[in-house]
Scaffold this motif. Sequence first.
Motif, PDB file in Angstrom:
ATOM      1  N   LYS A  30       0.863  -1.185   0.000  1.00  0.00           N
ATOM      2  CA  LYS A  30       0.000   0.000   0.000  1.00  0.00           C
ATOM      3  C   LYS A  30       0.892   1.225   0.000  1.00  0.00           C
ATOM      4  O   LYS A  30       1.924   1.229   0.666  1.00  0.00           O
ATOM      5  N   ALA A  32       0.866   5.612   0.342  1.00  0.00           N
ATOM      6  CA  ALA A  32       0.141   6.859   0.621  1.00  0.00           C
ATOM      7  C   ALA A  32       0.625   7.920  -0.347  1.00  0.00           C
ATOM      8  O   ALA A  32       1.818   8.217  -0.394  1.00  0.00           O
ATOM      9  N   ILE A  87      -3.503   4.921  -1.613  1.00  0.00           N
ATOM     10  CA  ILE A  87      -4.352   5.701  -0.709  1.00  0.00           C
ATOM     11  C   ILE A  87      -4.039   7.168  -1.016  1.00  0.00           C
ATOM     12  O   ILE A  87      -2.903   7.611  -0.823  1.00  0.00           O
ATOM     13  N   TRP A  88      -5.027   7.887  -1.500  1.00  0.00           N
ATOM     14  CA  TRP A  88      -4.799   9.289  -1.869  1.00  0.00           C
ATOM     15  C   TRP A  88      -4.997  10.177  -0.647  1.00  0.00           C
ATOM     16  O   TRP A  88      -6.042  10.117   0.000  1.00  0.00           O
ATOM     17  N   VAL A  89      -4.010  11.004  -0.351  1.00  0.00           N
ATOM     18  CA  VAL A  89      -4.062  11.853   0.843  1.00  0.00           C
ATOM     19  C   VAL A  89      -4.089  13.332   0.445  1.00  0.00           C
ATOM     20  O   VAL A  89      -3.193  13.810  -0.251  1.00  0.00           O
ATOM     21  N   CYS A 168       0.740  11.455   5.432  1.00  0.00           N
ATOM     22  CA  CYS A 168       1.334  10.285   4.762  1.00  0.00           C
ATOM     23  C   CYS A 168       2.400   9.657   5.653  1.00  0.00           C
ATOM     24  O   CYS A 168       2.436   8.444   5.848  1.00  0.00           O
ATOM     25  N   MET A 171       0.949   7.711   8.438  1.00  0.00           N
ATOM     26  CA  MET A 171       0.374   6.441   7.985  1.00  0.00           C
ATOM     27  C   MET A 171       1.457   5.403   7.726  1.00  0.00           C
ATOM     28  O   MET A 171       1.262   4.220   7.961  1.00  0.00           O
ATOM     29  N   ALA A 177       0.715   2.032   5.442  1.00  0.00           N
ATOM     30  CA  ALA A 177       1.249   2.078   4.088  1.00  0.00           C
ATOM     31  C   ALA A 177       2.741   1.818   4.143  1.00  0.00           C
ATOM     32  O   ALA A 177       3.384   2.059   5.169  1.00  0.00           O
ATOM     33  N   THR A 180       5.533   6.789   1.388  1.00  0.00           N
ATOM     34  CA  THR A 180       4.884   8.010   0.929  1.00  0.00           C
ATOM     35  C   THR A 180       5.328   8.285  -0.498  1.00  0.00           C
ATOM     36  O   THR A 180       6.518   8.269  -0.789  1.00  0.00           O
ATOM     37  N   THR A 192       8.588   9.970   7.422  1.00  0.00           N
ATOM     38  CA  THR A 192       8.197   8.790   6.655  1.00  0.00           C
ATOM     39  C   THR A 192       9.412   7.871   6.546  1.00  0.00           C
ATOM     40  O   THR A 192      10.522   8.338   6.268  1.00  0.00           O
TER      41      THR A 192
END
Length: 384
Positions: A30, A32, A87-89, A168, A171, A177, A180, A192
Amino acid sequence: MGIHKLMSLIDEKAPDAVKEITLDTLTGKKVAIDASMCIYQFLISTQTLKQGFGVTELRDKDGNLTGHLVGILNRTLSLLDHGIKPIWVFDGKAPQLKAGELEERKEKKKEAKEKMDQLMEEGKDDEAAKMAQRSIRVTPEMTEDAKKMLRLCNIPMVEAPSEAEAQCAQMVKDELAFATVTEDMDALTFGTTVLLRGFGNRKDPIRQITLSKVLEGFEMSMDEFIDLCILCGCDYTSSISGIGPVKAFKYITQYKTIEEVLEVLEKENTKSKSATKKRYQIPEEFLYKESRAFFNEPDVTKKEDLEEFKWGTPEEEALTKFLTEEKGFSEVTVNNALKKFKKTKGKANQKRLDTFFKMGTKKSTSKVTKTKAAVKSKGKKSFK
DNA sequence: CACGGCCA
DNA sequence: TGGCCGTGG
């Protein structure tokens, strides 16, 4: 924008932190994605220069820009096709600290727009095109269109309370995720663990940057790294003139904190006072403490307050209606997109199953999944 | 951004 | 075959 010249510093001082990869290495993972950054890039890359007519963009019948929708849809499909779950942030409210920076950007965009109009009148088309790129503004309506499209695609989307890169990063830290996806290097400053950049150019490989290896290569702690980023120049405060990435690196390596560096700089300034003018100009309001605090604790939504991410199938009818009737897409284009969605359905899970069998016994892997899922998702499986 | 067409 | 260009939205 982001951290000034951080990438060149990484290339020089921590080359091992950068790995060139292909999309296939991300299968089953996944990611972000910093949507705001992408939207801007997509709008630029869908602009075309027509000699004698200036710059044209993709628009719907009401004149709203639509290039970002094309871009987001295509990128989503390409990721899904490689078994990657996006996953769109989206950005939320801009932090107060960024007000100055935003005001400056707005002013520059205005200037670019004026220059563009002037260059157009003079018939200097290609110079006008450059200005057109700089003058692009992402409006709330464009963002809303993008969110609406993603909802209709049943692709996960997060509305960050503040900065998208910070969300991001959170996450990724929360293991929601793997990485990023952004061009903005301050995702690393927000912590990140992995950053992916270079999705834009199809020709060049994607670059995967690992934060721990950056720190290793820089021989710095995270606190020192954050101070380095602020000295290099970030979005939240003006920086010291006379200090670029090279000197920032040297000084943080030697003196560890901005406080210490400032003392040294002031000494150097008084020394050279008699000779010439001041060498280092420290801004009147050097908000390094505030910036540091924001990098350490930005306004973000943590794992326990986020809804579980699901990658479903598009609401075919509603999506078709939105894109064709409102946004001017051809039915052929939308149908092709829907076909691709179907083709890629379950791809991530399928490939994950392959690696699952390759990796060894069922026992050992199921243990891992269990501990991960058990963290907070009350019996619900986080994997699907 | 992707795609189709055109040309070396 | 692969790079460049115009179009789509």
